[in-house]
Design a protein around this motif. Sequence first.
Motif, PDB file in Angstrom:
ATOM      1  N   SER A  43      28.971 -10.004  25.895  1.00 57.00           N
ATOM      2  CA  SER A  43      28.792  -8.586  25.603  1.00 57.00           C
ATOM      3  C   SER A  43      28.692  -8.306  24.110  1.00 57.00           C
ATOM      4  N   ASP A  44      29.223  -9.188  23.263  1.00 56.36           N
ATOM      5  CA  ASP A  44      29.174  -8.976  21.820  1.00 56.36           C
ATOM      6  C   ASP A  44      28.127  -9.853  21.150  1.00 56.36           C
ATOM      7  N   LYS A  63      22.701   5.680  20.760  1.00 57.06           N
ATOM      8  CA  LYS A  63      23.005   4.544  21.622  1.00 57.06           C
ATOM      9  C   LYS A  63      22.476   3.265  20.976  1.00 57.06           C
ATOM     10  N   VAL A  64      23.220   2.164  21.157  1.00 54.43           N
ATOM     11  CA  VAL A  64      22.866   0.892  20.534  1.00 54.43           C
ATOM     12  C   VAL A  64      22.336  -0.052  21.609  1.00 54.43           C
ATOM     13  N   TYR A  65      21.211  -0.716  21.300  1.00 57.17           N
ATOM     14  CA  TYR A  65      20.567  -1.619  22.252  1.00 57.17           C
ATOM     15  C   TYR A  65      20.328  -2.979  21.615  1.00 57.17           C
ATOM     16  N   VAL A  66      20.262  -3.996  22.482  1.00 62.28           N
ATOM     17  CA  VAL A  66      19.883  -5.348  22.058  1.00 62.28           C
ATOM     18  C   VAL A  66      18.469  -5.608  22.564  1.00 62.28           C
ATOM     19  N   LEU A  67      17.584  -5.992  21.645  1.00 59.92           N
ATOM     20  CA  LEU A  67      16.201  -6.321  21.997  1.00 59.92           C
ATOM     21  C   LEU A  67      15.958  -7.807  21.709  1.00 59.92           C
ATOM     22  N   PRO A  68      15.072  -8.473  22.465  1.00 60.00           N
ATOM     23  CA  PRO A  68      14.164  -7.922  23.483  1.00 60.00           C
ATOM     24  C   PRO A  68      14.771  -7.739  24.864  1.00 60.00           C
ATOM     25  N   GLU A  69      16.047  -8.120  25.060  1.00 63.60           N
ATOM     26  CA  GLU A  69      16.632  -8.011  26.397  1.00 63.60           C
ATOM     27  C   GLU A  69      16.631  -6.567  26.904  1.00 63.60           C
ATOM     28  N   GLY A  70      16.961  -5.605  26.012  1.00 58.37           N
ATOM     29  CA  GLY A  70      16.831  -4.204  26.369  1.00 58.37           C
ATOM     30  C   GLY A  70      18.077  -3.549  26.903  1.00 58.37           C
ATOM     31  N   TYR A  71      19.229  -4.210  26.909  1.00 65.27           N
ATOM     32  CA  TYR A  71      20.432  -3.593  27.469  1.00 65.27           C
ATOM     33  C   TYR A  71      21.208  -2.844  26.381  1.00 65.27           C
ATOM     34  N   GLU A  72      22.001  -1.845  26.806  1.00 62.73           N
ATOM     35  CA  GLU A  72      22.796  -1.061  25.874  1.00 62.73           C
ATOM     36  C   GLU A  72      24.114  -1.763  25.579  1.00 62.73           C
ATOM     37  N   VAL A  73      24.521  -1.698  24.322  1.00 62.98           N
ATOM     38  CA  VAL A  73      25.787  -2.296  23.899  1.00 62.98           C
ATOM     39  C   VAL A  73      26.828  -1.189  23.786  1.00 62.98           C
ATOM     40  N   LYS A  74      27.936  -1.348  24.481  1.00 66.36           N
ATOM     41  CA  LYS A  74      29.024  -0.374  24.421  1.00 66.36           C
ATOM     42  C   LYS A  74      30.253  -1.066  23.853  1.00 66.36           C
ATOM     43  N   SER A  75      30.300  -1.054  22.508  1.00 70.82           N
ATOM     44  CA  SER A  75      31.391  -1.732  21.819  1.00 70.82           C
ATOM     45  C   SER A  75      32.063  -0.767  20.856  1.00 70.82           C
ATOM     46  N   LYS A  76      33.373  -0.778  20.826  1.00 71.72           N
ATOM     47  CA  LYS A  76      34.126   0.093  19.920  1.00 71.72           C
ATOM     48  C   LYS A  76      33.857  -0.234  18.456  1.00 71.72           C
ATOM     49  N   SER A  77      33.411  -1.468  18.181  1.00 77.23           N
ATOM     50  CA  SER A  77      33.171  -1.864  16.795  1.00 77.23           C
ATOM     51  C   SER A  77      31.959  -1.161  16.191  1.00 77.23           C
TER      52      SER A  77
END
Length: 525
Positions: free
Chosen positions: A65-66, A132-146
Motif C-alpha cells: 500500500s505504501d 486525491k493521490v493516485y499511483v500511475l500507471p496502475e491507477g489506484y488511489e493511495v490513502k495514507s496518513k503520511s
Amino acid sequence: PVNGHRLEVDARNGTDILGAADQEQEELEEAALSPLAQGAEDGDDEERSAYSTVTRQTAPTEGYSDLYLDTIDRSVLDFDFEKLCSVSLTNINVYACLVCGKYYQGRGPRSHAYFHALEIGHHVYVNMQTKKVYVLPEGYEVKSKSLEDIKFVVDPKLPKEEVLLLDKVAKDAFDLSGKKYRPGFVGMNNIKENDYFNVIIQALAHIPPLRNFFMLEDLSASSELTTRFSVLVRKIWNTRAFKTHVSPHELIQQVSRQSNKRFDLLHQSDPVDFLSWLLNNMHLALGGSKTKPGTSIIHHIFQGKLKTESQRITAKADAGDRLRFEEAAEVIVETMRYLMLTLDLPPAPLFQDELDKNIIPQVPLTSILSKYDGVKAQEHLNMRKRYRLLHPLPPYLLFHIKRFSKNKFVSERNPTIVTFPVRSLDMAPYVEPNPSVHPPGEPIWYDLVANVTHEAVRTRDDSVEGEAERKVWRVQIKDRARDEWLQVQDLFVERVATETLFTKESYLMVWEKRREGKGKGRAKN
C-alpha cells in the motif's frame, strides 16, 4: 491495422513512425500465411487497441500500500503557480507529479500523466481539485496518513477556532528546512514587476473581517477571481507551509485575463488603481449589486457616505472691462457613496535656498483631512465644492494620498511626508453630526492597520534624459498578537519601529474603527 501497442512504444522512443509502420505491415502479411494466424481470424483480439487491454487496479496489491511513496520529494513541490498541464497547457483535470512537481493532465491510459509515469518512472500524483493521490500507471488511489501534509499545502484550510485566534495568539511555524516564519507575515514573490500587486494583497490579508470571510467561507462555487484570492489568503496564513514565502502567480494570471491585461506581472501599475479594480470586481463576483449599497462583504467593510455641496462660478466683465468671478446663489447638495477617500497634498516648494535644499516638506494627516470638514472649499473647473462625511462611518477607512500628477508633458511626484498617529486618529471633526447615530462631541477613534509606502529609486540611464526613477512599493502591517509592526517588500520581511512609520512616503492607508468600549480614552501614539 498495425499493432497499436508497438506504434505507441516507437512514438515514445522517438523512432521513425512511418518506417516502423511499413516494417510492421510486412510482418503482418507474412504472419497472415501461417495456420496460427488463419485460425485466429474468428476473434477480434487483433483489432483491439492496446489502450483497451490495459488493466487498471482499483486498490494496491496486498502488502504494497505504501509503494512508491518514498520517491515523493516535498522540497520541489510548489502549488502556487497556475494549474496548467506542462504539455498541453490545459487547466482541465490537472494532476501534480509529487516526484518532480510538474503538472500533467489526466491519469487515463492516453493522458500526459500516464506517459510521464511510463517514460520517467514518476509514479505518485495528486489531483489538484479533489486532492486525491493516485499511483500511475496502475491507477489506484493511495490513502495514507503520511500524505495529509501535502493535501493541506495544496489547499490550506484552518478550522474556525484557529482562524479566530490568529490575532490573539503569537505562533511561530517552521518550513521543510527548519526555517522559522510567522504565519501571515511571509514574503511574496515578485515574479517580474508585480510589487504593486503584492502590497495590496498583503494589506487586504490583514483586515480581520475580510481575511476571516475568505478563510472560512466555501467559495468553490464562486467566480475564479474570488476562489483564487481565497486560496492565496489562506496560503499567506498557512501554519504548515513547505516554504517561507508564497507566489501570487495563480491570482495575478486571473486578474490579467479579467482586466484585459490592464494589470499583469510584466508591467508595474498603480496600487490604488489595482485596489479599486479588485474591490469592485470582487464585490460583483460575490453577488453584489451595482446600484444597491451593502450587498456584499466588500461594501460592509469599506463603503461609506459623503455629502458634497457645489456652487457654480461664473465669469463676468464689469464696467471697466475687468474680469470678475461670481458664485451662484444656488447650492447643489448631493450624497454619494465611496470605498476610498482621496487626500490632496499641498504643492511641494519649487525653490529652496542653500540651507533648506535637503529638507523634505511635511504635513500632518489632520491637515489634509480638512478637505472633508465641510468648510474648506475646493475648486474644480467652474465649480466650487465642499465635502463632508456622513454617519455611520465604515469599519475600515481607505485613504489614498495623491502623490502623482500627470499633464501632457511630464509626470510629477510630490515627495511631501505625511505625519500621522499610529493610534487614535479622531475622525469626528470630519463627520456631519447626527445625534441619532453618534453622540455629538464624542470622538470617533481609528487605528492604523496597514500602510503602503512609495520610494523613488534612481537608476542609471544612458538615454538623453539622464537618470530615471524606479518606483519601489512596500507595505507596513501590524502583528496584532505581538503588538509589533513589520515591513514587507516582496520576499523581505523585517521589523520596523513604530515611531518611524511616518518617515516614508505613504500612498495608501488602512484605518480600523475602534469598537466602543475597547480602549476608551486616548491611547498612546
